[in-house]
Design an enzyme around this catalytic site. Structure first.
Site, mmCIF file in Angstrom:
data_model
loop_
_atom_site.group_PDB
_atom_site.id
_atom_site.type_symbol
_atom_site.label_atom_id
_atom_site.label_comp_id
_atom_site.label_asym_id
_atom_site.label_seq_id
_atom_site.Cartn_x
_atom_site.Cartn_y
_atom_site.Cartn_z
ATOM 1 N N HIS A 1 47.297 32.325 66.775
ATOM 2 C CA HIS A 1 46.396 33.337 66.206
ATOM 3 C C HIS A 1 47.103 34.652 65.851
ATOM 4 C CE1 HIS A 1 42.598 31.315 66.188
ATOM 5 N NE2 HIS A 1 42.702 30.962 67.461
ATOM 6 N N ASP B 1 45.869 26.575 64.435
ATOM 7 C CA ASP B 1 45.340 27.932 64.624
ATOM 8 C C ASP B 1 46.478 28.953 64.686
ATOM 9 O OD1 ASP B 1 42.774 27.028 64.467
ATOM 10 O OD2 ASP B 1 42.103 27.957 66.328
ATOM 11 N N ASN C 1 41.334 24.387 63.131
ATOM 12 C CA ASN C 1 40.120 24.724 62.388
ATOM 13 C C ASN C 1 40.245 26.042 61.624
ATOM 14 O OD1 ASN C 1 39.984 25.992 65.085
ATOM 15 N ND2 ASN C 1 37.993 26.742 64.415
ATOM 16 N N HIS C 2 41.190 26.901 62.018
ATOM 17 C CA HIS C 2 41.377 28.165 61.293
ATOM 18 C C HIS C 2 42.266 28.002 60.065
ATOM 19 C CE1 HIS C 2 39.458 31.436 63.706
ATOM 20 N NE2 HIS C 2 39.394 30.428 64.574
ATOM 21 N N HIS D 1 44.187 19.462 67.373
ATOM 22 C CA HIS D 1 43.726 20.812 67.675
ATOM 23 C C HIS D 1 42.405 20.796 68.422
ATOM 24 C CE1 HIS D 1 43.176 25.102 67.395
ATOM 25 N NE2 HIS D 1 41.930 24.882 66.992
ATOM 26 N N HIS E 1 42.398 24.872 70.916
ATOM 27 C CA HIS E 1 41.079 25.243 70.384
ATOM 28 C C HIS E 1 40.243 26.151 71.274
ATOM 29 C CE1 HIS E 1 37.826 25.001 67.595
ATOM 30 N NE2 HIS E 1 37.079 24.138 68.281
#
Length: 370
Positions: free
Chosen positions: A81, A144, A176-177, A225, A300
């Site tokens: 992130h 992510d 998912n990002h 993920h 996740h």
């Protein structure tokens, strides 16, 4: 277009072309490894280099299946992130995907460029310091890479460059990002637009939309993920998916990037996230038996201790962003699988306060001189 079809049409170029490409990729990797700082970050890469990195990464992702086979030893990394400085620190602690000799050669090439007769004096330290663990180390990243943190662009570009340079050492999965509806909302779009342009943001999506979704380590550990899917019963199902693709709300792709374990259920149920499903311990047990797995590794979710087991240790969640968003006082972890398939965790605890008996900075230097 399937991965196998596209792979057959790729032209790797001549040996000289490959050499030039490797030198260019190594120059980018070394800039992030040795030169980068929050102060000079905007000067690291030109816009055309970002475009070329993303398009070359897209080509490589698309040439391979949506599931990857990975050999041990390997280090598995969860959510990052945009916490680029933490990623570099963890690689210092665990080892980079290149050796010390390769780092020195990258420095020489960066300094001399076309002046091969030039003598090079190596600096006393390369990278962050002298306490780095020796490489090369193999890595499997679970996605992510972007959103929420301050340096998502750097995280993605450095990992793309390392994957392109050493595809056998660095494997990247999709989270998912790595999806337009998510990363447009949670920070990556704003970072790209503020620092470069909306066009830069769009070219990242071209690479994200063809990234692999899962990996199998030594045919015994499955990594993704999000989580498992009740609709997945044969990996060949993934070959039938046509890329580029975005992440839907239901189905195999949604589950591999969005699904979560849940202690209150046994099998599968719709997720409160609105995408993918939640699954129980019995579902994990049946999934492992079906695919002859010893362990499932996923990311996740923020887990306070860096890792958290589920379903009688048949599944583990890892999270690799310490002190997440500067608000969550969580530990980060990386999962090392050695050549004998023995697993161990490397933990990074956040430093959220300075102890009274611990001096840093100028005061510490003064005391050391006394």
């Amino acid at each position: 277009m399937s991965g196998n079809t596209f792979e057959g049409s790729m032209n790797p170029g001549t040996a000289e072309d490959q050499k030039k490409l490797h030198l260019w990729l190594e120059s980018i990797i070394f800039r992030f490894f040795h030169v980068w700082s929050p102060v000079n970050c905007q000067d690291m890469l030109k816009r055309y280099e970002i475009f070329e990195l993303c398009l070359r990464a897209r080509e490589l992702f698309w040439s391979k299946p949506l599931y990857r086979e990975v050999e041990v030893p390997v280090t598995i990394v969860g959510d990052i992130h945009g916490q680029f400085e933490d990623l570099k620190m963890m690689m210092d602690m665990n080892g980079w995907p290149f050796s010390e000799d390769e780092a020195k050669e990258m420095y020489r090439n960066m300094v001399t460029k076309n002046r091969k007769d030039m003598k090079v004096q190596l600096p006393a330290t390369l990278g962050s310091g002298t306490d780095r663990q020796k490489g090369p180390k193999n890595y499997l990243f679970l996605g992510d890479y972007v959103d929420r943190g301050p340096h998502s662009i750097e995280v993605v570009l450095m990992l793309f460059a390392m994957h392109l340079r050493w595809p056998d050492r660095v494997t990247l999965l999709r989270g998912n990002h790595e999806s337009r509806p998510v990363n447009r909302q949670y920070g990556f779009f704003g970072e790209c637009s503020r620092r470069y342009s909306e066009r830069v943001y769009e070219v990242f999506q071209l690479a994200f939309n063809v990234m692999p979704l899962t990996a199998i380590v030594n045919k015994r550990i499955m990594c993704m993920h999000g989580g498992i899917s009740e609709e997945l019963y044969d990996m060949k199902q993934l070959d039938a998916l046509k890329r580029p693709l975005d992440t839907p709300d239901i189905g195999i792709i949604a589950d591999l990037t969005w699904a979560d374990p849940e202690t209150e259920i046994e099998m599968y149920k719709e997720s409160p996230r609105g995408a993918g499903k939640i699954f129980g311990a019995k579902a994990v047990d049946e999934f492992c038996k079906h695919f002859s797995l010893d362990l499932i590794v996923r990311a996740h979710q923020v887990v306070q201790d860096g890792y958290e087991f589920f379903a009688d240790k048949k599944l583990v969640t890892i999270f690799s962003a310490p002190f997440y968003c500067g608000q969550t006082n969580n530990i980060a972890s990386m999962l090392n699988i050695d050549s004998d398939m023995v697993a161990s965790f490397m933990l990074v605890k956040p430093v959220t306060e300075i102890k009274e008996n611990l001096n840093v900075g100028e005061k510490a230097e003064e005391e050391n001189q006394q």
